[in-house]
Design an enzyme around this catalytic site. Sequence first.
Site, PDB file in Angstrom:
ATOM      1  N   SER A   1      49.114  31.079  49.395  1.00 33.65           N
ATOM      2  CA  SER A   1      50.446  31.281  48.826  1.00 33.65           C
ATOM      3  C   SER A   1      50.526  32.618  48.110  1.00 33.65           C
ATOM      4  O   SER A   1      49.515  33.174  47.674  1.00 33.65           O
ATOM      5  CB  SER A   1      50.788  30.158  47.847  1.00 33.65           C
ATOM      6  OG  SER A   1      50.296  30.446  46.551  1.00 33.65           O
ATOM      7  N   ASP A   2      51.748  33.138  48.002  1.00 30.39           N
ATOM      8  CA  ASP A   2      51.947  34.308  47.149  1.00 30.39           C
ATOM      9  C   ASP A   2      51.945  33.856  45.691  1.00 30.39           C
ATOM     10  O   ASP A   2      52.151  32.672  45.386  1.00 30.39           O
ATOM     11  CB  ASP A   2      53.253  35.015  47.505  1.00 30.39           C
ATOM     12  CG  ASP A   2      53.185  36.514  47.221  1.00 30.39           C
ATOM     13  OD1 ASP A   2      52.345  36.925  46.408  1.00 30.39           O
ATOM     14  OD2 ASP A   2      53.980  37.267  47.808  1.00 30.39           O
ATOM     15  N   ALA A   3      51.724  34.806  44.796  1.00 26.24           N
ATOM     16  CA  ALA A   3      51.514  34.463  43.390  1.00 26.24           C
ATOM     17  C   ALA A   3      52.770  33.839  42.786  1.00 26.24           C
ATOM     18  O   ALA A   3      53.849  34.432  42.808  1.00 26.24           O
ATOM     19  CB  ALA A   3      51.123  35.711  42.606  1.00 26.24           C
TER      20      ALA A   3
END
Length: 963
Positions: free
Chosen positions: A246-248
């Site tokens: 996932s992106d942050a």
Amino acid sequence: MTAQPPSTPPLRHPFRDRTLPFAKRVDDLLSRLTLDEKVSFLHQFAPAVERLGVAAFRTGQEALHGVAWMGPATVFPQAVGLGATWNPELVRRVGDAVSKEARAMRARDDRVGLNVWSPTVNLLRNPLWGRNEEGYSEDPGLTSAIATAYTRGLRGDHPTYWRTAPVLKHWLAHNNETDRDTSSASVRPRVLREYDLRAFRETVEAGAVAGVMPAYNLVNGRPNHLSPYLREHLRTWTDEDLLICSDAGAPSNLVDSERYFDTHEEATAAALLAGVDSFTDHGTDSSKIAARLHGALERGLLTEADVDTAVRHQLSVRFRLGEFDDHDEPGAFDTPEHRALALEAAEQAVVLLKNDGLLPLAPGTRVAVVGLLADECKLDWYSGSLLHRTTPLEGIYDRFGADHVTFAEGVDRVRLRTPDGTYLHVLPAPEDPASVPSGVAALDPALVAGRTDLPPLTHDPVGTELALVDWDGGVLTLRAPDGRYLSVAEDGYVRASADQPGGWVVQETFRLEPYGHGHLLRHLGTGHHVQVAADGVKVAEADPTVFELVVAERGEEAVTRAAAGADVVVVVAGNDPHINGRETEDRTTLRLPPHQERLLRAARAANPRTVLVLTSAYPYAFDPAPLSAALWTAHGGQSAGTALARVLAGDVSPSGRLPQTWYASDADLPGLLDYDVIGSRQTYLYFEGTPLYPFGHGLSYASFGYGDPRAEVDGDSVRVSFTVTHTGDRRAAEVAQLYARAAQESPTPRPRRELLAHERLSLAPGESRTVTFEVPLTALAFWDVSHSRWRLAPGPYDLLIGASSEDVRLRLTLHLDGEPSTPRPVLERGLSAADFDEQGGIEIVDRSKVSGDAVTPVGGGTGELLYRDCDFGAGAAGLTVSVAGGGSLDIALDGTEPLATLSPTAPTSSPYDYTTLTAPITAAGVHDVHVRLRGPLRLAHVGFSGGGSKAADDGDGVRARDR
């Protein structure tokens, strides 16, 4: 006393057995983990399992153009600059160097990760995107060629183990920072298949990709972290286990900003089921994600088998990296080869836009180097720290001699006067430990924002003359005479404490706001105004100081003096990668900042022999007519200045090519959130205007002739060959480009031209080379929405050979049999709403939270859809539509009066609560179907039935009925 038997050596588990296949070893290790341990592995920072000798593991090491965020490393040109080289082999070598540096840095710092989050393969659809610097090209084929080369370099060449494990960013259709976590890209099936998916697909299929990171935005109303395409497309492209990271912060966004789910347990479970294997959220604190996963398990939203699937993907990558075999490839750091490669890449990234014969500069030329970036070597958010650097000024000094070079930065020099007649004053920086107050660390050579050990600004009768630059939109930087930028630390005091603007929140930018007879100075990082207080200058919510701006010198005055006495003026303009166009912030215009326009006008007025060098992360719109020459280069890393000087001097002939269209004005661009490159005629593929400079453009100091074109179809491919002859007088490189277009008009819009292949050739004067491309015929196919499959249309195709998308030197025409168009079989399949041929005022939205598309009018207004050539056979007697929400729709044939008007008796309970509406109709033969929607109505499917037959299904194998 009885003797004790010798102790039994510890059991060597099968997952440590190198003779077993990785899959069996993963299964063995997975079987030995407890549920708690497996859940803990799903956070970015997976802890160690000491009882099994398994080390901690972190996903995510930034390595876009060098190892980033981990201190000094070799810094290569920005990604868009690597794209401008059009040289996959060079980019493969850059990836190889980066992966070796990652291994070398990890050997001394275990915080350096081997799961690298790069490259970015998002297409540069709109040049106003703030992260334009991170992509390679607007073309999916060129993007995938460069990305594939970089991933191969990152992967390394060991037959079994990977040097690093690359993760592609950002899945999918992600090209805006404005509202990036809540905006939805409406992507029709053709754009999805032919454009956005293609760059990812070709790179994954090449076999050196370890995973993918979903983007923050939504596509067709559904967050990318829930994308069904991860399962339906991505994981079918390779037999390798792919790790989806996932992106942050994106997992929390599903609830917090997107409000797609009511609870984090639901959101986390849905993301895991969609394919997310590693959750990057809450920094190093894994407890929140673990609690959400356990909550989802307790509620029955997940099973342990679902967790196992995600952990298996992560472990597969870790085994490939050699972690469980004590495999550690030797690294290499800051070697002479890496330094030479950084210079070579920077040279090949330079694009010569225009040249009236002024370049290359002859020996002995007196050069005035002017401009705000003339003595800068800018870094971006994803750069490492510089070990070496050359600015354009330094490079030109070295190449032409300091006695032949004059310099004027062109900043405005100002003082800020307070109401009591004093001026802002910058105290000198401590020069040695003896001058530093007790308990305060000595000043480091590299200044960073956030320091509190330096004295804040004060005020006195004389004050300090500050360098002021307006970067556009009123965004200013202020710099002390010794080069220190004014910045604000957490304590709120203003200090001269940064060597460059930077950071996630830039603390070095200000805005002067007119107030009475003076100005307030707003600090943009905090949003507060500057206040002169007894204990120093600081930012505060109340009692701001009103300043008078006293100008000592305008930047153009210094530029005029320097330019007037030179043979040639080199104006270095462009952007600071942390200001007005970066991650979290899109640009608002293509034009140069007014401050830089002023400097350029002053230089041209003083000396018509003016060269504009644009050093920037993205294209600009400017008037090249008054210029003798113009060049563009992305921020070129540590060797940018040397590379530019060598190109200006003719030591190397410029050979970069534009990886995206340079438009002439903002009016040429559609809205930033309009992702329909076909409907709004975006990129060189569809743009029908006149660009400032076209895709693939780039001049040389040499000339090249093209000849002897040939093309023949051989089975499932076409072989195209031609010769390129060097007709100039110096060794130089040419980038030969092959494009194609359907030569026959069609109701289905096709690209004006599309890049099929390219080759970079380095030729000596008089040398000829035969170029041969083998192109699969599938490259000429398009996604036929009428039948939901790829189709190669029959007819003539033009093959265009030349030096850019518009500089065509040779043309050939092929006649291909292909597959003729056939009408839509609407009695059998009906119409999936998103499979339209044309639309107006419509956006595609999520049919359910799991899968499928529907359509709805933008903003709940009115929208229209057109479906061409619908075959009703001998006759249709019934109509069914699957709709949700409230509103109404009309269905008509060939633009005539509506066959039927339908509306739910009352709005459905939710946007995902579909109901079926029916009406009798009479239709036979082939017609265009027009659908008009009014209000917040979602249309998923239209079905037609013949006399006595059941309604056609909706293309998903589900009858059109309530869902």
